[in-house]
Design a protein around this motif. Sequence first.
Motif, PDB file in Angstrom:
ATOM      1  N   VAL A  93     -19.088 -67.838 -28.466  1.00  0.00           N
ATOM      2  CA  VAL A  93     -18.332 -67.063 -28.947  1.00  0.00           C
ATOM      3  C   VAL A  93     -16.949 -66.939 -28.425  1.00  0.00           C
ATOM      4  CG1 VAL A  93     -18.058 -64.191 -29.608  1.00  0.00           C
ATOM      5  CG2 VAL A  93     -20.369 -65.287 -29.591  1.00  0.00           C
ATOM      6  N   TYR A  94     -15.960 -66.953 -29.315  1.00  0.00           N
ATOM      7  CA  TYR A  94     -14.677 -67.054 -28.456  1.00  0.00           C
ATOM      8  C   TYR A  94     -13.854 -65.497 -28.812  1.00  0.00           C
ATOM      9  CZ  TYR A  94     -15.031 -71.958 -27.917  1.00  0.00           C
ATOM     10  OH  TYR A  94     -15.445 -73.241 -27.490  1.00  0.00           O
ATOM     11  N   TYR A  95     -13.244 -65.193 -27.735  1.00  0.00           N
ATOM     12  CA  TYR A  95     -12.525 -63.793 -27.727  1.00  0.00           C
ATOM     13  C   TYR A  95     -11.001 -64.045 -27.437  1.00  0.00           C
ATOM     14  CZ  TYR A  95     -17.271 -61.995 -27.149  1.00  0.00           C
ATOM     15  OH  TYR A  95     -18.715 -61.642 -27.277  1.00  0.00           O
ATOM     16  N   CYS A  96     -10.126 -63.318 -28.063  1.00  0.00           N
ATOM     17  CA  CYS A  96      -8.631 -63.290 -27.488  1.00  0.00           C
ATOM     18  C   CYS A  96      -8.637 -62.042 -26.757  1.00  0.00           C
ATOM     19  CB  CYS A  96      -7.767 -63.622 -28.626  1.00  0.00           C
ATOM     20  SG  CYS A  96      -7.674 -62.391 -29.740  1.00  0.00           S
ATOM     21  N   ALA A  97      -7.617 -61.936 -25.755  1.00  0.00           N
ATOM     22  CA  ALA A  97      -7.261 -60.854 -25.000  1.00  0.00           C
ATOM     23  C   ALA A  97      -5.968 -60.811 -24.674  1.00  0.00           C
ATOM     24  CB  ALA A  97      -8.179 -60.913 -23.797  1.00  0.00           C
ATOM     25  N   ALA A  98      -5.500 -59.782 -24.352  1.00  0.00           N
ATOM     26  CA  ALA A  98      -4.044 -59.569 -24.147  1.00  0.00           C
ATOM     27  C   ALA A  98      -3.766 -58.700 -22.524  1.00  0.00           C
ATOM     28  CB  ALA A  98      -3.399 -58.732 -25.105  1.00  0.00           C
ATOM     29  N   SER A  99      -3.093 -59.509 -21.782  1.00  0.00           N
ATOM     30  CA  SER A  99      -2.834 -59.048 -20.456  1.00  0.00           C
ATOM     31  C   SER A  99      -1.112 -59.009 -20.325  1.00  0.00           C
ATOM     32  CB  SER A  99      -3.360 -60.076 -19.564  1.00  0.00           C
ATOM     33  OG  SER A  99      -3.171 -59.811 -18.109  1.00  0.00           O
ATOM     34  N   GLN A 100      -0.834 -57.998 -19.424  1.00  0.00           N
ATOM     35  CA  GLN A 100       0.436 -58.092 -18.601  1.00  0.00           C
ATOM     36  C   GLN A 100       0.823 -58.954 -17.484  1.00  0.00           C
ATOM     37  OE1 GLN A 100       1.171 -53.665 -18.582  1.00  0.00           O
ATOM     38  NE2 GLN A 100       2.647 -53.995 -19.856  1.00  0.00           N
ATOM     39  N   LYS A 101      -0.350 -59.736 -17.398  1.00  0.00           N
ATOM     40  CA  LYS A 101      -0.197 -60.925 -16.410  1.00  0.00           C
ATOM     41  C   LYS A 101      -0.608 -62.144 -16.792  1.00  0.00           C
ATOM     42  CE  LYS A 101      -1.761 -58.243 -12.274  1.00  0.00           C
ATOM     43  NZ  LYS A 101      -3.173 -58.031 -11.282  1.00  0.00           N
ATOM     44  N   PHE A 102       0.062 -63.181 -16.434  1.00  0.00           N
ATOM     45  CA  PHE A 102      -0.373 -64.911 -16.857  1.00  0.00           C
ATOM     46  C   PHE A 102      -1.379 -64.903 -16.081  1.00  0.00           C
ATOM     47  CE2 PHE A 102      -0.242 -68.607 -18.753  1.00  0.00           C
ATOM     48  CZ  PHE A 102      -0.211 -69.664 -17.649  1.00  0.00           C
ATOM     49  N   THR A 103      -2.705 -65.045 -16.656  1.00  0.00           N
ATOM     50  CA  THR A 103      -3.909 -65.023 -15.676  1.00  0.00           C
ATOM     51  C   THR A 103      -5.084 -65.530 -16.335  1.00  0.00           C
ATOM     52  OG1 THR A 103      -5.568 -63.813 -14.346  1.00  0.00           O
ATOM     53  CG2 THR A 103      -4.450 -62.695 -15.951  1.00  0.00           C
ATOM     54  N   VAL A 104      -6.018 -66.120 -15.695  1.00  0.00           N
ATOM     55  CA  VAL A 104      -7.347 -66.348 -16.394  1.00  0.00           C
ATOM     56  C   VAL A 104      -8.256 -65.423 -15.855  1.00  0.00           C
ATOM     57  CG1 VAL A 104      -6.644 -68.767 -16.858  1.00  0.00           C
ATOM     58  CG2 VAL A 104      -7.867 -68.221 -14.678  1.00  0.00           C
ATOM     59  N   TRP A 112      -9.001 -56.406 -25.804  1.00  0.00           N
ATOM     60  CA  TRP A 112     -10.191 -57.446 -26.128  1.00  0.00           C
ATOM     61  C   TRP A 112     -10.221 -57.456 -27.888  1.00  0.00           C
ATOM     62  CZ3 TRP A 112     -12.050 -61.669 -23.214  1.00  0.00           C
ATOM     63  CH2 TRP A 112     -11.658 -61.265 -21.692  1.00  0.00           C
ATOM     64  N   GLY A 113     -10.449 -58.745 -28.506  1.00  0.00           N
ATOM     65  CA  GLY A 113     -10.906 -58.797 -29.772  1.00  0.00           C
ATOM     66  C   GLY A 113     -12.489 -58.767 -29.725  1.00  0.00           C
ATOM     67  N   GLN A 114     -13.003 -58.629 -30.918  1.00  0.00           N
ATOM     68  CA  GLN A 114     -14.490 -58.564 -31.181  1.00  0.00           C
ATOM     69  C   GLN A 114     -15.494 -59.957 -31.133  1.00  0.00           C
ATOM     70  OE1 GLN A 114     -12.487 -59.003 -33.538  1.00  0.00           O
ATOM     71  NE2 GLN A 114     -13.329 -60.305 -34.930  1.00  0.00           N
ATOM     72  N   GLY A 115     -14.430 -61.025 -31.028  1.00  0.00           N
ATOM     73  CA  GLY A 115     -15.072 -62.354 -30.915  1.00  0.00           C
ATOM     74  C   GLY A 115     -15.312 -62.993 -32.291  1.00  0.00           C
ATOM     75  N   THR A 116     -15.353 -64.365 -32.235  1.00  0.00           N
ATOM     76  CA  THR A 116     -15.638 -65.274 -33.304  1.00  0.00           C
ATOM     77  C   THR A 116     -16.486 -66.285 -33.015  1.00  0.00           C
ATOM     78  OG1 THR A 116     -14.761 -66.416 -35.444  1.00  0.00           O
ATOM     79  CG2 THR A 116     -13.613 -66.653 -33.300  1.00  0.00           C
ATOM     80  N   GLN A 117     -17.543 -66.606 -33.799  1.00  0.00           N
ATOM     81  CA  GLN A 117     -18.797 -67.573 -33.273  1.00  0.00           C
ATOM     82  C   GLN A 117     -18.007 -69.050 -33.556  1.00  0.00           C
ATOM     83  OE1 GLN A 117     -21.879 -67.172 -31.771  1.00  0.00           O
ATOM     84  NE2 GLN A 117     -21.687 -69.403 -31.670  1.00  0.00           N
ATOM     85  N   VAL A 118     -18.170 -69.951 -32.738  1.00  0.00           N
ATOM     86  CA  VAL A 118     -18.088 -71.203 -33.031  1.00  0.00           C
ATOM     87  C   VAL A 118     -19.204 -72.035 -32.612  1.00  0.00           C
ATOM     88  CG1 VAL A 118     -16.619 -73.349 -32.499  1.00  0.00           C
ATOM     89  CG2 VAL A 118     -15.512 -71.110 -32.297  1.00  0.00           C
TER      90      VAL A 118
END
Length: 122
Positions: A93-104, A112-118
Motif C-alpha cells: 500500500v502506497y501512501y503520500c504524506a506532507a511535511s515541513q521538513k525534507f525528510t524520510v 497522510w493520505g489513505q493509501g492506494t494498493q499496488v
Amino acid sequence: EAQLVESGGGLVQAGGSLTLSCVASGFTFDDYAIGWFRQVAGKEREGVSCLSAIDRDTDYADAVKGRFTISRDNAKNTVYLQMNRLKPEDTAVYYCAASQKFTVVTGDYAYWGQGTQVTVSS
C-alpha cells in the motif's frame, strides 16, 4: 482540514509501469515537502521517495533508485510517483504524506493520505 488523496494504484505485471497521484487540499501545498511511503501488512512503513518544497531536491530509497521518479505540479496541488520496471517486491500500500521538513522520517510528516494498493504479479 488538510487532506491528501492518492490514486493510480492497481494490478500490474512485473516489468510494467504505474503512475500514482496524490492531490492535496486544506493546507499551503507549496510550503510542504511531499513523501511517498509504502507498507506491507505486518511490516513497518518505509520511505520510498520525497521531494522538497522549494529547491525540488529529491531522495529515493535504494530499492527504487533508477526506476521511480517523484514530481510535483504546484498549480494542481498534486504530486506524482512514476514507477517503472516494477517488481513483485514493490507490492504494497502506497501512501503520500506532507511535511515541513525534507525528510524520510515518517514521524516528521503531519498529513497522510489513505493509501492506494499496488500489486505486482510475477
